[in-house]
Every structure is written in structure tokens, then in C-alpha cells.
Design a protein around this motif. Structure first.
Motif, short mmCIF file in Angstrom:
data_model
loop_
_atom_site.label_atom_id
_atom_site.label_comp_id
_atom_site.label_asym_id
_atom_site.label_seq_id
_atom_site.Cartn_x
_atom_site.Cartn_y
_atom_site.Cartn_z
N GLY A 46 43.56 45.70 -37.92
CA GLY A 46 42.92 46.33 -39.08
C GLY A 46 43.83 46.45 -40.29
N ILE A 67 44.82 43.88 -42.31
CA ILE A 67 44.40 42.95 -43.36
C ILE A 67 42.96 42.50 -43.05
CG2 ILE A 67 46.72 42.03 -43.79
CD1 ILE A 67 45.89 39.57 -42.10
N GLN A 68 42.35 41.82 -44.03
CA GLN A 68 41.03 41.22 -43.78
C GLN A 68 41.18 39.70 -43.81
OE1 GLN A 68 39.18 43.38 -47.17
NE2 GLN A 68 37.42 43.35 -45.80
N CYS A 69 40.35 39.00 -43.05
CA CYS A 69 40.38 37.53 -43.05
C CYS A 69 38.99 36.95 -43.15
CB CYS A 69 41.00 37.01 -41.76
SG CYS A 69 42.74 37.30 -41.59
N GLU A 70 38.88 35.85 -43.85
CA GLU A 70 37.66 35.05 -43.84
C GLU A 70 38.05 33.62 -43.52
OE1 GLU A 70 34.81 35.82 -46.84
OE2 GLU A 70 35.28 37.97 -46.86
N ARG A 97 44.04 44.84 -54.35
CA ARG A 97 43.51 43.67 -53.63
C ARG A 97 44.35 42.43 -53.94
NH1 ARG A 97 38.22 41.72 -51.79
NH2 ARG A 97 37.87 39.59 -52.49
N SER A 99 46.20 45.61 -50.20
CA SER A 99 44.97 45.42 -49.44
C SER A 99 44.71 43.91 -49.43
CB SER A 99 43.88 46.20 -50.19
OG SER A 99 42.68 46.02 -49.59
N TRP A 140 45.09 41.15 -38.46
CA TRP A 140 43.64 41.29 -38.70
C TRP A 140 43.03 42.19 -37.62
CZ3 TRP A 140 39.73 36.68 -37.93
CH2 TRP A 140 38.48 37.04 -38.46
N LEU A 188 43.39 40.23 -48.56
CA LEU A 188 42.29 39.40 -48.07
C LEU A 188 42.81 37.98 -47.89
CD1 LEU A 188 39.31 38.67 -47.42
CD2 LEU A 188 39.02 38.17 -49.85
#
Ligand SMILES: C[C@@]1(CC(=O)O)c2cc3[nH]c(cc4nc(cc5[nH]c(cc(n2)[C@H]1CCC(=O)O)[C@@](C)(CC(=O)O)[C@@H]5CCC(=O)O)C(CC(=O)O)=C4CCC(=O)O)c(CCC(=O)O)c3CC(=O)O
Ligand SMILES: NC(=O)C1=CN([C@@H]2O[C@H](COP(=O)(O)OP(=O)(O)OC[C@H]3O[C@@H](n4cnc5c(N)ncnc54)[C@H](O)[C@@H]3O)[C@@H](O)[C@H]2O)C=CC1
Length: 152
Positions: A55, A57-60, A13, A36, A52, A38
Motif C-alpha cells: 500500500g 504506492i499505486q500501480c497501473e 502526486r 504519492s 504496491w 503512481l
């Protein structure tokens, strides 16, 4: 002089605060090396949005918070505000997490290298934090050199 470690990022991560010009450059590379990722940022670049949506990577989409650091293996602070990047540095220092701070080399426990890659060959170039242009140029020279290289 810093030692060039070649760390396994597959599945680890990695948290990146900020997804503008510099954050995007780093997110792209980290994802390519299997991390991985974020991303935490109020605004993200089109390239990061595409990664993103694919799929990869992840994003907030919000400001970075202390809780984002905790399970991280590495952290990159690439926000455009000194106080945010410094805050990330403080959180990581307290938690013993390796951190790269894009706007202050003194706060970096690791630097981001210029990278050349071909087949199984990888070079990471560092100019000691003193000369970003030289690091960029040397990485470019190696990429050119390796274009001709067969059988790797
Ligand atoms: C210490 C380090 C820490 C880290 O960030 O990891 C760092 C720090 C800083 N860079 C700054 C500026 C720029 N850096 C670049 C380019 C690169 N910088 C990269 C690495 C590093 N940069 C780390 C080790 C560097 C070394 O070994 O010497 C590369 C190799 C990798 C990458 O970024 O992916 C990449 C080329 C890769 C490639 O293209 O192949 C450009 C040019 C451009 O973007 O085109 C500029 C603008 C022009 C200029 O100033 O030269 C500033 C001032 C920010 C400000 O004040 O606004 C700081 C902050 C400070 O020095 O404290
Ligand atoms: N190390 C390097 O190679 C270089 C570093 N820099 C430095 O990198 C930093 C970023 O520059 P750029 O990418 O050009 O900026 P930018 O303006 O393109 O992007 C800034 C990003 O930070 C995000 N951000 C703002 N507040 C935030 C918060 N509270 N939490 C999380 N994310 C937040 C924004 O939403 C955006 O995604 C600057 O401090 C700049 O001085 C600039 C050039 C090269």
C-alpha cells in the motif's frame, strides 16, 4: 550548473512511467521521501510489486498515457523505449510539469541526484549530467562519512 532545491514531496502526486531497473530505483526513493507515487508500466519489478502490495504506492499495469500526466507534480520517464520517454517529455512540456527523462539529459527539467541521508541530513549529488559514475561515487563517499556521524 543546476541549483539544488529541496522540495516538499509529502503527499504530492509523482507519476513514474516504467518500473524496471531505473524506474524501481527512483520509485523507491520517491516513496521514501513521502511522495504519492503512481507507477504506470506494462511490467513491474518484484520490488515495486511489494511496495504496491504494502500500500506504499499505486500501480497501473499498462502503457503510459497523456491523461496520466495532468494532475502530476513531478513525472519520471524511465521506460526502455526512446519514443515513449520522448512522448512523456512532450506531454509534460506542454502541461508545464517538471519531468525527469532517464535516457536523455537534454529533456530533463530536473535531474535525479545521488542521495546520502542520515537523520535530518540529506545530500543530493549532481555531476552536472556529465559524469554519472562520479555522482554515484561522491554520494557513496558521503554515506560512508556519515556512518560515523553521531547525534544527527
Ligand atoms: C543526467 C541524469 C538524468 C537523470 O536520469 O536524472 C542521468 C542520465 C543518464 N544516466 C545514464 C547512465 C547511468 N547512470 C548511472 C547512475 C546514476 N545516474 C544518476 C543520475 C543521472 N543520470 C542524472 C544526473 C547525473 C549527473 O549528475 O551527472 C544517479 C546519480 C541517480 C540515480 O539514477 O538514481 C545514479 C547514481 C546514484 C547512486 O548509485 O548513488 C549509471 C550507473 C548505475 O546505474 O549503476 C549509468 C550506466 C553507466 C554509465 O553510463 O555511467 C544515462 C545513459 C543511459 C543509456 O544510454 O542507456 C543517462 C542519459 C543521458 O546522459 O542523457
Ligand atoms: N538515468 C540513469 O541513471 C540511467 C538510465 N538508463 C535508461 O533508463 C531507461 C530504463 O532502463 P531500465 O530500467 O534498465 O529498463 P528495463 O527494461 O529494466 O525497464 C523498462 C520498463 O519500462 C516499461 N515500459 C515499456 N513500455 C512502456 C510504456 N509504453 N509505458 C510505460 N512503461 C513502459 C517496462 O514495462 C518496464 O517496466 C533506458 O532508457 C536506459 O537507457 C539506464 C541506466 C541508467
Amino acid at each position: 550548473m543546476r541549483f539544488p532545491m529541496f522540495v516538499e514531496l509529502e503527499g504530492k502526486r509523482v507519476v513514474v512511467a516504467g518500473a524496471g531497473t531505473i524506474g524501481t530505483r527512483r520509485i523507491r526513493v520517491l516513496a521514501e521521501f513521502g511522495a504519492s507515487v503512481l507507477v504506470v508500466a506494462p511490467e513491474i519489478s518484484d520490488e515495486v510489486r511489494s511496495l504496491w502490495q504494502a500500500g506504499k504506492i499505486q500501480c497501473e499495469l499498462r502503457p503510459v498515457e497523456k491523461q496520466d500526466m495532468e494532475p502530476a507534480y513531478l513525472v519520471v520517464a524511465a521506460a526502455d523505449k526512446r519514443e515513449i520517454n520522448h512522448q512523456v517529455y512532450e506531454w509534460c512540456s506542454e502541461a508545464g510539469i517538471l519531468v525527469n527523462v532517464a535516457d536523455k539529459k537534454e529533456e530533463c527539467s530536473f535531474y535525479f541526484p545521488g542521495i546520502a541521508k542520515k537523520g535530518s541530513l540529506v545530500a543530493g549529488i549532481c555531476a552536472g549530467g556529465e559524469n554519472h559514475r562520479l555522482a554515484r561515487q561522491a554520494a557513496e563517499e558521503i554515506r560512508e562519512l556519515w556512518k560515523e556521524k553521531a547525534g544527527v
